[in-house]
Design an enzyme around this catalytic site. Structure first.
Site, PDB file in Angstrom:
ATOM      1  N   ASP A   1      29.376  59.636  -0.157  1.00  0.00           N
ATOM      2  CA  ASP A   1      28.955  59.248  -1.509  1.00  0.00           C
ATOM      3  C   ASP A   1      29.505  60.236  -2.544  1.00  0.00           C
ATOM      4  O   ASP A   1      29.380  60.019  -3.743  1.00  0.00           O
ATOM      5  CB  ASP A   1      27.429  59.083  -1.613  1.00  0.00           C
ATOM      6  N   SER A   2      30.173  61.291  -2.067  1.00  0.00           N
ATOM      7  CA  SER A   2      30.933  62.160  -2.979  1.00  0.00           C
ATOM      8  C   SER A   2      31.974  61.349  -3.745  1.00  0.00           C
ATOM      9  O   SER A   2      32.488  61.798  -4.770  1.00  0.00           O
ATOM     10  CB  SER A   2      31.619  63.285  -2.188  1.00  0.00           C
TER      11      SER A   2
ATOM     12  N   ASP B   1      28.358  56.663   4.098  1.00  0.00           N
ATOM     13  CA  ASP B   1      27.133  57.263   3.553  1.00  0.00           C
ATOM     14  C   ASP B   1      26.212  56.202   2.972  1.00  0.00           C
ATOM     15  O   ASP B   1      26.660  55.289   2.270  1.00  0.00           O
ATOM     16  CB  ASP B   1      27.501  58.210   2.395  1.00  0.00           C
TER      17      ASP B   1
ATOM     18  N   LYS C   1      25.580  57.480   7.567  1.00  0.00           N
ATOM     19  CA  LYS C   1      25.043  58.844   7.421  1.00  0.00           C
ATOM     20  C   LYS C   1      23.958  58.803   6.363  1.00  0.00           C
ATOM     21  O   LYS C   1      24.100  58.103   5.351  1.00  0.00           O
ATOM     22  CB  LYS C   1      26.142  59.829   7.011  1.00  0.00           C
TER      23      LYS C   1
ATOM     24  N   GLU D   1      20.849  61.440   4.345  1.00  0.00           N
ATOM     25  CA  GLU D   1      20.412  62.813   4.097  1.00  0.00           C
ATOM     26  C   GLU D   1      18.913  62.959   4.385  1.00  0.00           C
ATOM     27  O   GLU D   1      18.131  62.067   4.029  1.00  0.00           O
ATOM     28  CB  GLU D   1      20.710  63.195   2.639  1.00  0.00           C
TER      29      GLU D   1
ATOM     30  N   GLU E   1      25.101  71.419   5.878  1.00  0.00           N
ATOM     31  CA  GLU E   1      25.796  71.786   4.636  1.00  0.00           C
ATOM     32  C   GLU E   1      25.183  73.026   4.004  1.00  0.00           C
ATOM     33  O   GLU E   1      23.964  73.101   3.795  1.00  0.00           O
ATOM     34  CB  GLU E   1      25.762  70.607   3.639  1.00  0.00           C
TER      35      GLU E   1
HETATM   36  O1  KIV Z   1      29.481  62.748   0.489  1.00  0.00           O
HETATM   37  C1  KIV Z   1      30.166  63.505   1.206  1.00  0.00           C
HETATM   38  O2  KIV Z   1      31.389  63.594   1.081  1.00  0.00           O
HETATM   39  C2  KIV Z   1      29.463  64.269   2.226  1.00  0.00           C
HETATM   40  C3  KIV Z   1      30.213  65.330   2.964  1.00  0.00           C
HETATM   41  C4  KIV Z   1      30.708  66.392   2.080  1.00  0.00           C
HETATM   42  C5  KIV Z   1      29.463  65.859   4.115  1.00  0.00           C
HETATM   43  O3  KIV Z   1      28.314  64.041   2.453  1.00  0.00           O
END
Ligand code: KIV
Length: 277
Positions: free
Chosen positions: A49-50, A88, A118, A120, A186
């Site tokens: 989600d970055s 994510d 993924k 959190e 992280e």
């Molecule tokens: O959103 C993302 O890119 C991440 C990674 C940096 C682990 O969660």
């Protein structure tokens, strides 16, 4: 089997079985061309989600939507043939209840073809991780600094220093026990990352953690030097593509202004040249 030797994408079970063996290589990707580049070299490609901050210029990951993740997941899937794709779950799409998480994660898997999602959170998300994994949705957990929680964590701060280590250890135990096949660590102290790696039965994937983790992940734009505004301490730049792009764009602009581009070899004559017999 390493990413370079394997013929098919690894499954979450393959990744779990890699615990304590060869390090797991992970990078993010958000587009087809970058996915094509990283595919050959990575075990796991994360549609993080970055993407909201890196590609959409958002101030944090908090306003990333499920539709954005699905669109980028579909683009990345078109570029992968060897690496496993994980997508994510964005903020607000899974925290309310295990049922909400299942409905949204199932949609992500159905519409992107990803092998896993993924999410959190540690102890607080354990019930959800168990619910998903028992219903066919493999989950990669993410603990330590969880960027979707910056407003409660007080910013992008190192987590798990001093007595706070117990909280992160409890998170690591909870996600392992709940059935996650791997866990991202992280921005935690290296000694804590090492303790967790020794303690849990699933692979740890570090970012700002320790070289002894079972694998590493970086945001691809960061490590390529494409995203130059800010460099977190844990990022190593393996390239300076942002600078290269800046030079190329400046040269193009100068040539357009000087009318030296397009040159004769880039333009077309009235008549097509005759074909040689
Ligand atoms: O959103 C993302 O890119 C991440 C990674 C940096 C682990 O969660």
């Amino acid at each position: 089997m390493s990413a370079t030797a394997q013929k098919r994408a690894p499954t979450p079970s393959d990744i779990k079985a890699r615990k304590g063996t060869e390090p797991l290589v992970t990078l993010t990707a958000y587009t087809t061309p970058i996915a094509q580049l990283v595919d050959e070299h990575c075990d796991i490609v994360l549609v993080g989600d970055s993407v909201g901050m890196v590609l959409h210029g958002l101030p944090s990951t908090l306003s990333v939507t499920l539709d954005m993740m699905i669109l980028h997941g579909q683009a990345v899937a078109r570029g992968l043939s060897r690496a496993m794709m994980v997508v994510d779950m964005p903020f607000g799409s899974y925290e309310e209840s295990p049922q909400q998480a299942f409905a949204n994660a199932a949609r992500v898997m159905r519409e992107t073809g990803c092998a896993a999602v993924k999410l959190e959170g540690g102890v607080a998300m354990a019930e959800t991780i168990r619910f998903l994994t028992q219903r066919g949705i493999p989950v990669m957990a993410h603990i330590g600094l969880t960027p979707q929680a910056i407003n409660t964590l007080g910013g992008y701060l190192v987590q798990g220093r001093g007595e706070d280590a117990q909280r992160i250890l409890a998170d690591a135990d909870a996600v392992t026990e709940a059935g996650a096949f791997a866990v991202v660590l992280e921005k935690i102290p290296a000694s804590l990352a090492d303790d967790i790696t020794d303690r849990v039965s699933i692979p740890t994937i570090g970012i700002g953690a320790s070289a002894k983790c079972d694998g590493q992940v970086l945001v691809v734009d960061d490590m390529l030097g494409l995203f130059t505004a800010f460099k977190p301490k844990f990022v190593k730049r393996y390239g300076s593509l942002g600078q290269d792009a800046d030079t190329a764009i400046a040269t193009y602009a100068a040539e357009v202004r000087a009318r030296t581009f397009p040159a004769p070899e880039h333009i077309f004559a009235d008549k097509a040249p005759e074909k040689k017999k």
